[in-house]
Design an enzyme around this catalytic site. Structure first.
Site, PDB file in Angstrom:
ATOM      1  CG  HIS A   1      41.702  25.461  52.449  1.00 49.20           C
ATOM      2  ND1 HIS A   1      40.570  26.184  52.759  1.00 49.20           N
ATOM      3  CD2 HIS A   1      41.792  25.480  51.094  1.00 49.20           C
ATOM      4  CE1 HIS A   1      40.014  26.625  51.644  1.00 49.20           C
ATOM      5  NE2 HIS A   1      40.736  26.218  50.620  1.00 49.20           N
TER       6      HIS A   1
ATOM      7  CG  ASP B   1      39.216  36.694  49.662  1.00 52.43           C
ATOM      8  OD1 ASP B   1      39.780  36.579  48.555  1.00 52.43           O
ATOM      9  OD2 ASP B   1      38.399  35.866  50.096  1.00 52.43           O
TER      10      ASP B   1
ATOM     11  NE  ARG C   1      40.051  36.019  41.983  1.00 52.87           N
ATOM     12  CZ  ARG C   1      40.255  35.046  42.878  1.00 52.87           C
ATOM     13  NH1 ARG C   1      40.141  35.282  44.175  1.00 52.87           N
ATOM     14  NH2 ARG C   1      40.557  33.841  42.475  1.00 52.87           N
TER      15      ARG C   1
ATOM     16  CB  SER D   1      41.543  34.294  47.345  1.00 54.17           C
ATOM     17  OG  SER D   1      40.284  33.949  47.840  1.00 54.17           O
TER      18      SER D   1
ATOM     19  CE  LYS E   1      39.210  32.907  51.618  1.00 53.63           C
ATOM     20  NZ  LYS E   1      38.304  32.826  50.514  1.00 53.63           N
TER      21      LYS E   1
HETATM   22  N1  URA Z   1      38.553  29.553  47.116  1.00 50.39           N
HETATM   23  C1  URA Z   1      38.811  30.771  47.650  1.00 50.39           C
HETATM   24  O1  URA Z   1      38.610  31.003  48.832  1.00 50.39           O
HETATM   25  N2  URA Z   1      39.325  31.709  46.830  1.00 50.39           N
HETATM   26  C2  URA Z   1      39.568  31.499  45.527  1.00 50.39           C
HETATM   27  O2  URA Z   1      40.022  32.384  44.858  1.00 50.39           O
HETATM   28  C3  URA Z   1      39.277  30.232  44.996  1.00 50.39           C
HETATM   29  C4  URA Z   1      38.764  29.271  45.827  1.00 50.39           C
END
Ligand code: URA
Length: 435
Positions: free
Chosen positions: A82, A161, A168, A183, A187
């Site tokens: 990631h 999320d 947010r 977050s 994932k």
């Molecule tokens: N990328 C994400 O998936 N979540 C965040 O909070 C910030 C960047």
């Protein structure tokens, strides 16, 4: 349980219990608490923070709020990678095939681009015929056959999320480290890999602008991943200048092919080899970074990594002849040369501004329903540290219309500073955590 009490507890700086976090995430997912109470809690978290245990609880609960991929039918160690997002960051297209050629299995879900950073889904969709919406059975089949498949994120991945992120975004609570870590890592947990390599970008084009912030985020995500039972490591890497020479979807595919064929930008090659080596070590296919780096290099030199990429593209319905002959990939019709306005060294080429210039050309989207022009973007002929003469071409811009190029050129020039002295060069790999 009452949301009011949970907000109060967090407002006073106390740790939420596992049961409270589970209740809260379920209520967010089911829509049984109003947005104003969720927003109040997010602000309390923003100021009070979360303990490592709370962060892991939130991560797991958000992961479980939707579909959890079960990759166990795929033999071997599954490793996910990631990147926190950058400009010109096409490393997934390069690193996945290199690691797969060395025996790593990658069943990766990627996102679309929004704002100044591009997304892997858009880059791959610029290859004629390629699909990113592949049914699960076929997705796993492709990973078994080729070692890698890259698909779009399913709509039912981490719905909690999605809801929390949207709130947010409008309550100015995005940049809370535990909320970012939960977050991203939720994932990753839901995507099912055994191990996770994180590329935390630092610099003008990145989410994290200072080294202490980037280190804290990387350490928190590594800790969260390991506590959740997934081997996790991170690199902190420079994003003060665009990565590689191309920004824009099909242009980035061309550049990925160049690197997989053993030529192209040295920094992009170095980062790709480092990330591939990290994945190989996490998959326990090499005892240390040095031997993993030589395996990764050999996968490029032998042509195996390029063949894996072609195999994956064909299996996903794409025309792999476009990779053999990249002039078949889309390229927008207007070409516009940007020239240096003075002589000297490029002392800055602000990555975020370059990303915004690429958006003006049509390579990115401002809102999620915008259409992308796959053939649009920027080819950099010089980057930070290059010596240039006044009038020398420093970039080629591609768009559908000349007017877009003119607007983008104005913006691009604001990204650029030219000075008499050679700038101090910043290392590409700034820090390694857990590897
Ligand atoms: N990328 C994400 O998936 N979540 C965040 O909070 C910030 C960047």
């Amino acid at each position: 349980m009452r949301m009011y009490d949970i907000i109060h507890k967090k407002r006073e700086g106390h740790e939420l219990s596992h049961e409270e976090t589970a209740w809260l995430v379920k209520a967010v997912t089911d829509g049984t608490v109003p947005d104003y109470q969720i927003s109040a809690l997010l602000m309390a978290i923003f100021f009070r923070g979360m303990t490592p245990a709370e962060t892991v609880d939130l991560t797991w609960e958000m992961a479980r709020s939707g579909d959890m991929a079960d990759l166990s039918p795929i033999p071997g160690v599954k490793v996910d990678k990631h990147s926190t997002g950058g400009v010109g960051d096409k490393t997934t297209l390069i690193v996945g095939p290199i690691a797969a050629a060395c025996g790593v299995k990658t069943a990766k879900m990627s996102g679309r681009g929004l704002g100044h950073t591009g997304g892997t889904v858009d880059k791959l969709e610029s290859i004629p015929g390629l699909h990113m919406d592949i049914p699960r059975e076929r997705f796993y089949e492709i990973v078994k056959q080729t070692g890698i498949a890259l698909v779009g994120q399913s709509g039912s991945l981490c719905p909690a999320d999605k809801k929390l992120y949207a709130l947010r975004d409008v309550t100015n609570t995005v940049d809370s480290l535990p909320l970012i870590a939960a977050s991203i890592m939720s994932k990753k947990l839901a995507a099912g890999a055994d191990a996770i390599l994180l590329d935390v970008k630092l610099g003008s084009g990145a989410f994290m602008k200072t080294l202490p912030e980037a280190v804290k985020l990387a350490e928190l995500m590594v800790d969260t991943g390991n506590r959740a039972g997934r081997r996790t490591a991170a690199l902190i890497t420079d994003m003060d200048m665009p990565l590689g020479r191309c920004i824009g979807n099909a242009l980035e595919v061309r550049e990925a092919v160049e690197i997989l064929r053993g030529s192209g930008d040295a920094r992009l090659t170095e980062l790709s080899l480092e990330l591939a080596a990290g994945m190989i070590v996490l998959a326990e296919l090499a005892p240390d970074r040095e031997s993993a780096l030589s395996k990764a290099q050999e996968a490029i030199d032998s042509g195996r990594a390029f063949n894996v990429f072609c195999g994956m593209v064909s299996a996903q319905g794409g025309d792999a002849s476009c990779l053999e002959d990249t002039s078949k990939l889309p390229l927008s019709p207007c070409e516009h040369i940007v020239r240096a306005q003075e002589s000297g060294y490029i002392s800055a080429l602000d990555a975020e501004t370059c990303g915004l210039a690429a958006m003006e050309l049509g390579a990115g989207r401002e809102s999620k329903d915008d259409q992308i022009d796959y053939g649009a973007g920027i080819v950099l002929l010089a980057n930070k540290g290059s010596k240039v003469e006044a009038g020398e071409p420093i970039a080629r811009l591609y768009a559908r219309e000349e007017a877009q190029c003119e607007r983008a050129e104005k913006r691009f020039l604001t990204a650029l500073s030219i000075e008499k002295e050679r700038p101090v060069s910043q290392p590409l790999i700034i820090e390694r955590i857990g590897i």
